[in-house]
Motif scaffolding. Structure first.
Motif, PDB file in Angstrom:
ATOM      1  N   CYS A  17       0.707  -1.148  -0.027  1.00  0.00           N
ATOM      2  CA  CYS A  17       0.137  -0.049   0.000  1.00  0.00           C
ATOM      3  C   CYS A  17       0.777   1.337  -0.029  1.00  0.00           C
ATOM      4  O   CYS A  17       0.726   2.325  -0.781  1.00  0.00           O
ATOM      5  N   HIS A  18       2.021   1.372   0.782  1.00  0.00           N
ATOM      6  CA  HIS A  18       2.804   2.207   0.814  1.00  0.00           C
ATOM      7  C   HIS A  18       3.404   2.880  -0.477  1.00  0.00           C
ATOM      8  O   HIS A  18       3.453   3.972  -0.788  1.00  0.00           O
ATOM      9  N   CYS A  19       4.102   1.482  -1.373  1.00  0.00           N
ATOM     10  CA  CYS A  19       4.557   1.842  -2.290  1.00  0.00           C
ATOM     11  C   CYS A  19       3.744   2.157  -3.484  1.00  0.00           C
ATOM     12  O   CYS A  19       3.856   2.865  -4.535  1.00  0.00           O
ATOM     13  N   LEU A  20       2.382   1.563  -3.436  1.00  0.00           N
ATOM     14  CA  LEU A  20       1.408   1.984  -4.299  1.00  0.00           C
ATOM     15  C   LEU A  20       0.973   3.430  -4.314  1.00  0.00           C
ATOM     16  O   LEU A  20       0.564   4.429  -5.352  1.00  0.00           O
ATOM     17  N   HIS A  21       1.126   4.010  -2.970  1.00  0.00           N
ATOM     18  CA  HIS A  21       0.503   5.435  -2.950  1.00  0.00           C
ATOM     19  C   HIS A  21       1.572   6.118  -3.360  1.00  0.00           C
ATOM     20  O   HIS A  21       1.384   7.170  -4.273  1.00  0.00           O
ATOM     21  N   TYR A  22       3.062   5.989  -3.304  1.00  0.00           N
ATOM     22  CA  TYR A  22       3.804   6.978  -3.865  1.00  0.00           C
ATOM     23  C   TYR A  22       4.259   6.895  -5.390  1.00  0.00           C
ATOM     24  O   TYR A  22       4.578   7.762  -5.900  1.00  0.00           O
ATOM     25  N   ALA A  23       4.073   5.434  -5.743  1.00  0.00           N
ATOM     26  CA  ALA A  23       4.285   5.328  -7.082  1.00  0.00           C
ATOM     27  C   ALA A  23       2.946   6.197  -7.987  1.00  0.00           C
ATOM     28  O   ALA A  23       3.270   6.470  -9.222  1.00  0.00           O
ATOM     29  N   ARG A  24       1.868   5.928  -7.551  1.00  0.00           N
ATOM     30  CA  ARG A  24       0.713   6.754  -8.053  1.00  0.00           C
ATOM     31  C   ARG A  24       1.053   8.223  -7.972  1.00  0.00           C
ATOM     32  O   ARG A  24       1.042   9.099  -9.071  1.00  0.00           O
ATOM     33  N   HIS A  25       1.635   8.837  -7.018  1.00  0.00           N
ATOM     34  CA  HIS A  25       1.848  10.328  -6.920  1.00  0.00           C
ATOM     35  C   HIS A  25       2.962  10.742  -8.218  1.00  0.00           C
ATOM     36  O   HIS A  25       3.070  11.402  -8.848  1.00  0.00           O
ATOM     37  N   LEU A  26       4.062   9.496  -8.356  1.00  0.00           N
ATOM     38  CA  LEU A  26       4.988   9.805  -9.281  1.00  0.00           C
ATOM     39  C   LEU A  26       4.504   9.703 -10.763  1.00  0.00           C
ATOM     40  O   LEU A  26       4.898  10.484 -11.617  1.00  0.00           O
ATOM     41  N   LEU A  27       3.543   8.656 -11.082  1.00  0.00           N
ATOM     42  CA  LEU A  27       3.240   8.649 -12.403  1.00  0.00           C
ATOM     43  C   LEU A  27       2.066   9.797 -12.506  1.00  0.00           C
ATOM     44  O   LEU A  27       2.098  10.311 -13.931  1.00  0.00           O
ATOM     45  N   GLU A  28       1.488  10.411 -11.651  1.00  0.00           N
ATOM     46  CA  GLU A  28       0.593  11.280 -11.921  1.00  0.00           C
ATOM     47  C   GLU A  28       1.369  12.641 -12.312  1.00  0.00           C
ATOM     48  O   GLU A  28       1.144  13.556 -12.979  1.00  0.00           O
ATOM     49  N   THR A  29       2.377  12.806 -11.240  1.00  0.00           N
ATOM     50  CA  THR A  29       3.378  13.967 -11.639  1.00  0.00           C
ATOM     51  C   THR A  29       3.838  13.951 -12.993  1.00  0.00           C
ATOM     52  O   THR A  29       3.983  15.101 -13.753  1.00  0.00           O
ATOM     53  N   LEU A  30       4.082  12.794 -13.547  1.00  0.00           N
ATOM     54  CA  LEU A  30       4.731  12.688 -14.957  1.00  0.00           C
ATOM     55  C   LEU A  30       3.616  12.712 -16.074  1.00  0.00           C
ATOM     56  O   LEU A  30       3.859  13.243 -17.095  1.00  0.00           O
ATOM     57  N   PHE A  31       2.524  12.158 -15.773  1.00  0.00           N
ATOM     58  CA  PHE A  31       1.846  12.113 -16.761  1.00  0.00           C
ATOM     59  C   PHE A  31       0.245  12.641 -16.783  1.00  0.00           C
ATOM     60  O   PHE A  31      -0.418  12.617 -17.752  1.00  0.00           O
ATOM     61  N   VAL A  32      -0.039  13.016 -15.606  1.00  0.00           N
ATOM     62  CA  VAL A  32      -1.427  13.581 -15.311  1.00  0.00           C
ATOM     63  C   VAL A  32      -1.403  15.113 -15.031  1.00  0.00           C
ATOM     64  O   VAL A  32      -2.000  15.938 -15.828  1.00  0.00           O
ATOM     65  N   HIS A  33      -0.826  15.409 -13.968  1.00  0.00           N
ATOM     66  CA  HIS A  33      -0.671  16.945 -13.575  1.00  0.00           C
ATOM     67  C   HIS A  33       0.025  17.985 -14.717  1.00  0.00           C
ATOM     68  O   HIS A  33       1.013  17.308 -15.272  1.00  0.00           O
ATOM     69  N   LYS A  34      -0.597  18.867 -14.833  1.00  0.00           N
ATOM     70  CA  LYS A  34      -0.059  19.931 -15.389  1.00  0.00           C
ATOM     71  C   LYS A  34       0.826  21.051 -14.647  1.00  0.00           C
ATOM     72  O   LYS A  34       0.160  22.051 -14.141  1.00  0.00           O
TER      73      LYS A  34
END
Length: 361
Positions: free
Chosen positions: A187-204
């Motif tokens: 769960c901990h790795c999933l949380h921060y992996a999601r943040h990293l992927l969203e920083t690269l591919f989702v957030h403007k």
């Protein structure tokens, strides 16, 4: 004797050719040609007056915010230029300061101007006076987020491996890990992996910069708390939750739901920004995770706090609870600011909505 006939006055009136001299044949043709040329030419117009366009250039006088001494004068600034263009020209004059380090204000104690501000909007005359402050070493926001989120991901894995430099090797070999330890790592790795992927591919993410010291503060907070909570959860003497598998299962399901909700809310916010209608409040879609928009202004913070609260219940450790409490306080402040911004911009905003927690906060 013959008497000459004298014409009467009435005959003179009937025959005007008697008084008008006859024009020669060539003159008649020339007169007819000239009249036809004049009629075909139309109205005579004077030649247009050529007006030379005058472009007003601005001069920017840059003073030191502390000493009020003049640093330089940047001249020949077109009215279409932005403050970022001024910073680049300032950098050419003073190469020791990069554009990201330059902070410019209209007043010594005023707020810093954004790079996108048009220079014409600041001008009361052809000479503009700005106050300069060295912002220090700067880093991009993308670098900040990637650094803050990569650290916890790697640090937690180091504790999960139970390195001999962290735990006693013999004690680690004797003790068996409870299933919640493996689930907590996932769960901990999933949380921060999601943040990293969203920083690269989702957030403007904004192309602006922030001082390096701010990134150091953020990394100290995230990395320090990750080390603290990971040490206790992965410790050989870790005690599993009081209510056993039932407590772990329910809290893990809530954690996964909050992670999914956080992701879909971030995607919805990005779509709102891409539509160009930033003044309106994002509306819920057919996705049930976005229905929280009906009750709060910042459902992404709501889901974020829900993730850490469920992680606290799942692991039943004090460090995770302290981290969740501090995160809730910080996000509540951010949510209130955004909530007030929505109230100012959105005329149709519902007053019953809250900032982060439905019907409460």
């Amino acid at each position: 004797m013959f008497r000459r006939h004298k014409p009467s006055s009435s005959e003179h009136k009937r025959d005007p050719a008697i008084h008008a001299p006859a024009l020669p044949h060539n003159d008649m043709r020339s007169f007819f040609s000239l009249s036809q040329l004049v009629l075909s030419a139309g109205h005579l117009k004077p030649p247009p007056v050529l007006r030379h366009s005058k472009t007003t250039y601005f001069e920017v006088e840059i003073l030191d915010a502390h000493s009020k001494k003049q640093i330089c004068v940047v001249d020949k600034i077109p009215p279409s230029s932005t403050l970022l263009d001024v910073k680049h020209k300032f950098h050419k004059v003073c190469p020791q300061w990069s554009p990201s380090r330059i902070g410019l204000r209209l007043e010594r104690n005023g707020s810093y101007l954004r790079d996108s501000v048009n220079i014409k909007a600041l001008a009361a005359s052809s000479i503009i006076t700005l106050y300069f402050t060295d912002m220090g070493q700067q880093v991009t926001w993308t670098t900040v987020f990637l650094t803050e989120y990569t650290g916890p991901l790697l640090i937690y894995l180091l504790f999960y491996l139970r390195l001999s430099s962290i735990y006693d090797a013999k004690e680690s070999a004797r003790s068996l890990r409870h299933p919640v330890v493996h689930l907590a790592c996932f769960c901990h790795c999933l949380h921060y992996a999601r943040h990293l992927l969203e920083t690269l591919f989702v957030h403007k993410i904004s192309e602006g910069h922030t001082p390096l010291k701010n990134m150091i503060k953020g990394c100290t907070f995230y990395w320090g708390f990750t080390s603290w909570l990971a040490y206790y959860i992965n410790h050989p003497q870790y005690t599993p939750p009081s209510f056993g598998n039932k407590q772990v299962t329910i809290s893990a399901l809530v954690f996964l739901l909050c992670e999914a909700g956080n992701h879909f809310i971030n995607v919805a916010l990005v779509h709102q920004n891409q539509s160009g209608n930033k003044g309106s409040f994002p509306s819920p879609s057919i996705n049930p995770f976005t229905w929280l928009f009906l009750f709060v202004s910042c459902p992404n913070y709501t889901y974020e706090i829900g993730s850490w609260m469920s992680f606290t219940v799942m692991t039943q450790t004090l460090p995770v609870g302290v981290f969740a409490l501090l995160m809730a306080i910080q996000m509540a402040q951010w949510a209130r600011k955004k909530h007030q911004l929505y109230l100012k911009k959105c005329t149709t905003y519902r007053w019953r909505k809250r900032a982060m927690i439905p019907f409460i906060l």
